[in-house]
Design a protein around this motif. Structure first.
Motif, PDB file in Angstrom:
ATOM      1  N   GLY A  49       0.818  -1.211   0.000  1.00  0.00           N
ATOM      2  CA  GLY A  49       0.000   0.000   0.000  1.00  0.00           C
ATOM      3  C   GLY A  49       0.846   1.253   0.000  1.00  0.00           C
ATOM      4  O   GLY A  49       1.921   1.308  -0.596  1.00  0.00           O
ATOM      5  N   PRO A  92      -9.832   3.341   3.011  1.00  0.00           N
ATOM      6  CA  PRO A  92      -9.063   3.345   1.763  1.00  0.00           C
ATOM      7  C   PRO A  92      -9.049   4.732   1.129  1.00  0.00           C
ATOM      8  O   PRO A  92     -10.099   5.369   0.986  1.00  0.00           O
ATOM      9  CB  PRO A  92      -9.803   2.323   0.902  1.00  0.00           C
ATOM     10  N   ARG A 102      -4.387   8.369  -6.666  1.00  0.00           N
ATOM     11  CA  ARG A 102      -5.707   8.142  -7.267  1.00  0.00           C
ATOM     12  C   ARG A 102      -5.641   8.302  -8.782  1.00  0.00           C
ATOM     13  O   ARG A 102      -6.279   7.543  -9.523  1.00  0.00           O
ATOM     14  CB  ARG A 102      -6.729   9.106  -6.656  1.00  0.00           C
ATOM     15  N   GLU A 146      -5.959  -2.060  -3.257  1.00  0.00           N
ATOM     16  CA  GLU A 146      -6.612  -1.052  -4.094  1.00  0.00           C
ATOM     17  C   GLU A 146      -5.945  -0.990  -5.468  1.00  0.00           C
ATOM     18  O   GLU A 146      -6.631  -0.860  -6.496  1.00  0.00           O
ATOM     19  CB  GLU A 146      -6.549   0.317  -3.423  1.00  0.00           C
ATOM     20  N   PHE A 189      -7.843  -5.392   3.541  1.00  0.00           N
ATOM     21  CA  PHE A 189      -8.057  -3.946   3.640  1.00  0.00           C
ATOM     22  C   PHE A 189      -8.033  -3.552   5.120  1.00  0.00           C
ATOM     23  O   PHE A 189      -9.081  -3.378   5.748  1.00  0.00           O
ATOM     24  CB  PHE A 189      -9.389  -3.566   2.997  1.00  0.00           C
ATOM     25  N   TRP A 232      -7.578   5.579  -1.931  1.00  0.00           N
ATOM     26  CA  TRP A 232      -7.352   5.639  -3.376  1.00  0.00           C
ATOM     27  C   TRP A 232      -8.585   5.156  -4.135  1.00  0.00           C
ATOM     28  O   TRP A 232      -8.486   4.440  -5.127  1.00  0.00           O
ATOM     29  CB  TRP A 232      -6.129   4.789  -3.754  1.00  0.00           C
ATOM     30  N   ASP A 233      -9.766   5.541  -3.656  1.00  0.00           N
ATOM     31  CA  ASP A 233     -11.057   5.160  -4.260  1.00  0.00           C
ATOM     32  C   ASP A 233     -11.321   3.666  -4.153  1.00  0.00           C
ATOM     33  O   ASP A 233     -12.110   3.100  -4.919  1.00  0.00           O
ATOM     34  CB  ASP A 233     -11.133   5.600  -5.734  1.00  0.00           C
ATOM     35  N   GLY A 234     -10.682   3.023  -3.183  1.00  0.00           N
ATOM     36  CA  GLY A 234     -10.842   1.588  -3.027  1.00  0.00           C
ATOM     37  C   GLY A 234     -12.206   1.151  -2.535  1.00  0.00           C
ATOM     38  O   GLY A 234     -12.642   0.035  -2.841  1.00  0.00           O
ATOM     39  N   THR A 235     -12.893   2.007  -1.767  1.00  0.00           N
ATOM     40  CA  THR A 235     -14.227   1.620  -1.294  1.00  0.00           C
ATOM     41  C   THR A 235     -15.169   1.425  -2.478  1.00  0.00           C
ATOM     42  O   THR A 235     -15.938   0.453  -2.524  1.00  0.00           O
ATOM     43  CB  THR A 235     -14.790   2.679  -0.337  1.00  0.00           C
ATOM     44  N   GLY A 256      -3.567  -0.195   0.385  1.00  0.00           N
ATOM     45  CA  GLY A 256      -3.442   0.391  -0.942  1.00  0.00           C
ATOM     46  C   GLY A 256      -2.934  -0.582  -1.983  1.00  0.00           C
ATOM     47  O   GLY A 256      -3.187  -0.400  -3.174  1.00  0.00           O
ATOM     48  N   ARG A 308     -14.344   0.756  -5.697  1.00  0.00           N
ATOM     49  CA  ARG A 308     -13.949  -0.394  -6.518  1.00  0.00           C
ATOM     50  C   ARG A 308     -14.262  -1.712  -5.812  1.00  0.00           C
ATOM     51  O   ARG A 308     -14.678  -2.681  -6.449  1.00  0.00           O
ATOM     52  CB  ARG A 308     -12.465  -0.303  -6.863  1.00  0.00           C
ATOM     53  N   LEU A 309     -14.050  -1.751  -4.504  1.00  0.00           N
ATOM     54  CA  LEU A 309     -14.314  -2.982  -3.758  1.00  0.00           C
ATOM     55  C   LEU A 309     -15.796  -3.311  -3.777  1.00  0.00           C
ATOM     56  O   LEU A 309     -16.184  -4.460  -4.053  1.00  0.00           O
ATOM     57  CB  LEU A 309     -13.820  -2.836  -2.321  1.00  0.00           C
TER      58      LEU A 309
END
Length: 261
Positions: free
Chosen positions: A68, A145, A91, A118, A136, A147-150, A115, A152-153
């Motif tokens: 990450g 998160p 991001r 992500e 995560f 890096w916009d991981g929420t 990360g 995408r996940l």
């Protein structure tokens, strides 16, 4: 396979028509500091203009795919502007992976945490090695998160499962991650499996590979708009020299020879 040194923390290798970009900061778990983020973005931008490539493979050195963000380096971020400079660049890097004209394959050998997970989610395909671990754990660090991981996940596993993974910080084996759709393929060695996937692409027309990714990028668009975009890609490919060559090869019972035109 040819190789060359690039920026500190990142190695570049060429295998046929595949470009391997290897995070090479093993002492830091291949965590992404600002310099590595910018170096990786620059290499991806260069690859996008290279018509001799048909895919990009991301992998890591040692026990980690990517741990990450580099928390030690990020301690120096003293204000919101500095935070946005670094995390905005991260991001933008993940957005660039999603928007890249070539398929980007994450070869996950070892740990992909925070990360790092992500980063893997932004790729088109994820291959996990037999000992891979994804998770995560950001909430245990007092954050989410970054890096916009929420988004995408949740898009991959659904809101409820995403919530569970975030709240618990559960570490997933390769098999568990595959069962819930976080990875597409599990193999003994992810890097080698990704190279085999890249070799399989040698039989596909280069322009069609790029067209397939473009057409699949429409999934979040309204249905009519997505269909129109895919139809436009199809029509453009129909009149390429590669398509004509494929028609001739089929009629002549031989392998097609594509030139990306």
């Amino acid at each position: 396979m040819s190789s060359s040194a690039t920026d500190p923390g990142l190695r570049e290798e060429r295998a046929g028509r595949a470009l391997l970009l290897t995070l090479d900061r093993p002492a830091a778990g291949n965590a992404l500091d600002e310099a590595t983020i910018l170096a990786l973005r620059a290499r991806l931008d260069h690859a996008a203009r290279d018509e001799t490539l048909n895919c990009v493979i991301l992998c890591g050195t040692g026990r980690f795919f990517c741990a990450g963000g580099d928390l030690k380096a990020y301690r120096a971020l003293e204000n919101a502007a500095a935070l946005e400079r670094v995390f905005g660049a991260a991001r933008a890097l993940l957005d660039a992976i999603e928007a890249h004209p070539l398929p980007v394959i994450a070869a996950i050998d070892g740990y992909a945490l925070g990360g790092g997970a992500e980063l893997a989610l932004a790729c088109d395909l994820r291959v996990a090695g037999a000992g891979a671990v994804l998770g995560f754990p950001q909430l245990r660090l007092g954050i989410i998160p970054g890096w916009d991981g929420t988004e995408r996940l949740a898009a991959r596993v659904g809101r409820g499962t995403a919530m569970r993974l975030l709240l618990t910080g559960e570490r997933l084996t390769a098999e568990a991650a595959q069962a819930m759709g976080l990875v597409e393929l599990v193999a003994e060695n992810a890097r080698e499996a990704a190279l085999r996937l890249a070799a399989d692409l040698e039989a596909a027309a280069p322009l069609a590979i790029r067209g397939a990714k473009q057409a699949l990028s429409t999934l979040e668009l309204p249905r009519a708009e997505a269909r129109n975009l895919a139809a436009g890609v199809f029509a453009r490919l129909w009149f390429t020299e590669d398509h004509r060559e494929a028609e001739r090869a089929f009629a002549e019972k031989r392998e097609a020879v594509f030139h990306g035109r």
